[in-house]
Write a protein that holds these residues in place. Sequence first.
Motif, PDB file in Angstrom:
ATOM      1  N   LYS A 262      17.931  42.738  36.028  1.00 32.72           N
ATOM      2  CA  LYS A 262      16.761  43.358  36.561  1.00 32.72           C
ATOM      3  C   LYS A 262      16.233  42.851  37.996  1.00 32.72           C
ATOM      4  CE  LYS A 262      14.887  44.341  32.224  1.00 32.72           C
ATOM      5  NZ  LYS A 262      13.568  43.953  31.268  1.00 32.72           N
ATOM      6  N   LYS A 263      17.239  42.699  38.755  1.00 33.15           N
ATOM      7  CA  LYS A 263      16.929  42.298  40.109  1.00 33.15           C
ATOM      8  C   LYS A 263      18.134  42.698  41.090  1.00 33.15           C
ATOM      9  CE  LYS A 263      15.349  37.780  38.484  1.00 33.15           C
ATOM     10  NZ  LYS A 263      15.737  36.137  38.710  1.00 33.15           N
ATOM     11  N   ILE A 264      18.008  42.717  42.238  1.00 32.36           N
ATOM     12  CA  ILE A 264      19.011  43.314  43.231  1.00 32.36           C
ATOM     13  C   ILE A 264      19.582  42.215  44.021  1.00 32.36           C
ATOM     14  CG2 ILE A 264      19.421  45.084  45.167  1.00 32.36           C
ATOM     15  CD1 ILE A 264      16.843  46.587  44.374  1.00 32.36           C
ATOM     16  N   TRP A 265      20.854  42.282  43.687  1.00 36.00           N
ATOM     17  CA  TRP A 265      21.539  41.056  44.499  1.00 36.00           C
ATOM     18  C   TRP A 265      22.199  41.613  45.824  1.00 36.00           C
ATOM     19  CZ3 TRP A 265      22.530  36.082  41.628  1.00 36.00           C
ATOM     20  CH2 TRP A 265      21.990  36.122  40.553  1.00 36.00           C
ATOM     21  N   VAL A 266      21.993  40.903  46.907  1.00 35.08           N
ATOM     22  CA  VAL A 266      22.413  41.612  48.349  1.00 35.08           C
ATOM     23  C   VAL A 266      23.679  40.693  48.762  1.00 35.08           C
ATOM     24  CG1 VAL A 266      21.908  42.386  50.471  1.00 35.08           C
ATOM     25  CG2 VAL A 266      19.909  42.484  48.812  1.00 35.08           C
ATOM     26  N   ARG A 267      24.731  41.178  49.247  1.00 31.18           N
ATOM     27  CA  ARG A 267      25.827  40.671  49.670  1.00 31.18           C
ATOM     28  C   ARG A 267      26.394  41.394  50.873  1.00 31.18           C
ATOM     29  NH1 ARG A 267      24.021  37.451  46.797  1.00 31.18           N
ATOM     30  NH2 ARG A 267      24.746  36.364  45.101  1.00 31.18           N
ATOM     31  N   ASN A 268      26.986  40.702  51.777  1.00 33.81           N
ATOM     32  CA  ASN A 268      27.427  41.252  52.944  1.00 33.81           C
ATOM     33  C   ASN A 268      28.987  40.825  53.101  1.00 33.81           C
ATOM     34  OD1 ASN A 268      27.684  42.446  55.461  1.00 33.81           O
ATOM     35  ND2 ASN A 268      27.053  40.821  56.694  1.00 33.81           N
ATOM     36  N   TYR A 269      29.951  41.813  53.183  1.00 33.02           N
ATOM     37  CA  TYR A 269      31.345  41.477  53.355  1.00 33.02           C
ATOM     38  C   TYR A 269      31.976  42.094  54.450  1.00 33.02           C
ATOM     39  CZ  TYR A 269      30.790  40.491  48.288  1.00 33.02           C
ATOM     40  OH  TYR A 269      30.453  39.968  47.400  1.00 33.02           O
ATOM     41  N   GLN A 270      33.090  41.458  54.991  1.00 29.44           N
ATOM     42  CA  GLN A 270      33.929  41.871  56.116  1.00 29.44           C
ATOM     43  C   GLN A 270      35.190  42.562  55.483  1.00 29.44           C
ATOM     44  OE1 GLN A 270      35.881  38.879  58.183  1.00 29.44           O
ATOM     45  NE2 GLN A 270      36.887  40.424  59.792  1.00 29.44           N
ATOM     46  N   ILE A 271      35.316  43.791  55.985  1.00 24.61           N
ATOM     47  CA  ILE A 271      36.640  44.568  55.812  1.00 24.61           C
ATOM     48  C   ILE A 271      37.891  43.996  56.532  1.00 24.61           C
ATOM     49  CG2 ILE A 271      37.790  46.850  55.602  1.00 24.61           C
ATOM     50  CD1 ILE A 271      34.975  48.038  55.516  1.00 24.61           C
ATOM     51  N   VAL A 272      38.835  43.538  55.977  1.00 22.92           N
ATOM     52  CA  VAL A 272      39.971  42.565  56.660  1.00 22.92           C
ATOM     53  C   VAL A 272      41.210  43.702  56.156  1.00 22.92           C
ATOM     54  CG1 VAL A 272      41.421  40.624  56.711  1.00 22.92           C
ATOM     55  CG2 VAL A 272      38.864  40.467  56.340  1.00 22.92           C
ATOM     56  N   GLU A 273      41.748  44.158  57.223  1.00 24.97           N
ATOM     57  CA  GLU A 273      43.106  44.738  56.943  1.00 24.97           C
ATOM     58  C   GLU A 273      44.408  43.830  57.372  1.00 24.97           C
ATOM     59  OE1 GLU A 273      43.215  48.586  58.508  1.00 24.97           O
ATOM     60  OE2 GLU A 273      41.421  49.339  57.337  1.00 24.97           O
ATOM     61  N   THR A 274      45.372  43.649  56.430  1.00 21.80           N
ATOM     62  CA  THR A 274      46.404  42.757  56.863  1.00 21.80           C
ATOM     63  C   THR A 274      47.607  43.738  56.966  1.00 21.80           C
ATOM     64  OG1 THR A 274      46.687  41.793  54.445  1.00 21.80           O
ATOM     65  CG2 THR A 274      45.365  40.682  56.301  1.00 21.80           C
ATOM     66  N   THR A 275      48.547  43.464  57.787  1.00 25.52           N
ATOM     67  CA  THR A 275      49.726  44.300  57.804  1.00 25.52           C
ATOM     68  C   THR A 275      50.864  43.209  57.516  1.00 25.52           C
ATOM     69  OG1 THR A 275      48.646  45.745  59.453  1.00 25.52           O
ATOM     70  CG2 THR A 275      51.182  46.036  59.259  1.00 25.52           C
ATOM     71  N   ALA A 276      51.918  43.839  56.859  1.00 28.32           N
ATOM     72  CA  ALA A 276      53.003  42.928  56.636  1.00 28.32           C
ATOM     73  C   ALA A 276      53.826  42.521  57.856  1.00 28.32           C
ATOM     74  CB  ALA A 276      54.098  43.656  55.565  1.00 28.32           C
ATOM     75  N   THR A 277      54.192  41.326  57.771  1.00 25.82           N
ATOM     76  CA  THR A 277      55.070  40.812  58.998  1.00 25.82           C
ATOM     77  C   THR A 277      56.391  40.983  58.862  1.00 25.82           C
ATOM     78  OG1 THR A 277      55.146  38.694  57.840  1.00 25.82           O
ATOM     79  CG2 THR A 277      53.026  38.948  59.318  1.00 25.82           C
ATOM     80  N   THR A 278      57.164  41.126  57.661  1.00 21.46           N
ATOM     81  CA  THR A 278      58.292  41.328  57.604  1.00 21.46           C
ATOM     82  C   THR A 278      58.644  42.681  56.662  1.00 21.46           C
ATOM     83  OG1 THR A 278      58.386  40.144  55.458  1.00 21.46           O
ATOM     84  CG2 THR A 278      58.955  38.906  57.449  1.00 21.46           C
ATOM     85  N   ALA A 279      59.845  43.254  56.859  1.00 19.41           N
ATOM     86  CA  ALA A 279      60.190  44.398  56.325  1.00 19.41           C
ATOM     87  C   ALA A 279      60.211  44.298  54.872  1.00 19.41           C
ATOM     88  CB  ALA A 279      61.758  44.965  56.638  1.00 19.41           C
ATOM     89  N   LYS A 280      60.561  43.168  54.378  1.00 24.47           N
ATOM     90  CA  LYS A 280      60.722  42.893  52.838  1.00 24.47           C
ATOM     91  C   LYS A 280      59.192  43.082  52.210  1.00 24.47           C
ATOM     92  CE  LYS A 280      62.213  39.670  49.306  1.00 24.47           C
ATOM     93  NZ  LYS A 280      62.919  38.226  49.144  1.00 24.47           N
TER      94      LYS A 280
END
Length: 374
Positions: A262-280
């Motif tokens: 019965k309460k409103i919980w407020v959170r703030n997040y960052q959108i992090v996009e990671t790209t693979a470094t190797t072909a595998k």
Amino acid sequence: MVKRKAKKQKTTTTIKDDSDSKSEESIEQPIQSLTNNTYKDNDNDNDNDNDNDNDNNDDDVSTEDETAPSPITSQTPLPPPPPDGKYHNKRRTLILSSRGATSRQRHLLEDLRTLLPHHKKEGKLDVGKNAEGGVGRAIDEICDLRGCNSVLYLESRKRMDAYLWIANVGASSSAAGSSSFVAAGPSAKFLVENIHTMDELKLKGNCMKGSRPLLKFDSSLGGRAELKLLKCLLVDVFGTPRGHPKSKPFVDRVMGFYYVDKKIWVRNYQIVETTATTAKEAHAEKKLHGHSHTTTLTEIGPRFVLNPIRIFRGSFGGETLYRNAAFVSPNELRAERARDRGEDYRVRRERGEERKRRREKVVVPEDPLGKVFA
């Protein structure tokens, strides 16, 4: 009369011929003929023969237009224009606090100003008890001078409790030298609990200052009517308008509002996009998720919980639309804890008196050898 009937029969035949085509002209022609026939009926209400002919003609048109698509009338809502990135929604939010705010509450306000690039900053509000209209009238006047549509007002009491007001303020309607304000509303009052600022948390998340957030709401906030109203207020305040001069054209964070206990919980997040470094790694990610990059959320802060108290129809007052029956004032909680401490003291006092009475009842017999070596 004969000539007029012939003309109307001619129009009906043209409608039948054009009803098979799917062009826009075939849709508009029966509508135009129908409106022309209605106008003729209004001009010749006294002629019964003409009325019968027009009724028959209208029946033919209505039966023939059943297969045609429905035309666009003036009552049909037009689709919204395509987004052009310009600054159309000119909403501004006033952020201010009362006197007596603690350092934690001041840091929370600074974090909110950082998250809202469309805010207007104002100093501490100090309104006397005998002021006309009270705090609500004073805030309405400030918003009218600063050109703000909504307000975040943090009210501090006893340097312990923080109450947050979220409201849509009224507009001024001054006439003949006397200014009056129309309370637009609605407004909601919350108790702010579990405050944790960005500097205190020191989380790893980071985003561009002034970026527009994605607002994520719990599915419970779309259930009951009061929760829907609170959701609209939160969207008006925390949603950064598109094309605002102080905002950045990037979306790299998410603000979450979750209704739990019965309460409103407020959170703030960052959108992090990671790209693979190797072909595998890229092959493994593509096999697992369907693409070579992954998207994760990293918390930035701040954290706080909003406990709803009341929802008013007007700005900072008016008719009560909703009242939280499960809300308990912090003063009552502190008084209850004080009563508990008083009860503990009373129990300790009674135990001490009981020990004293037991000692008085115990009689030690006299030792006959006690005076031998005296």
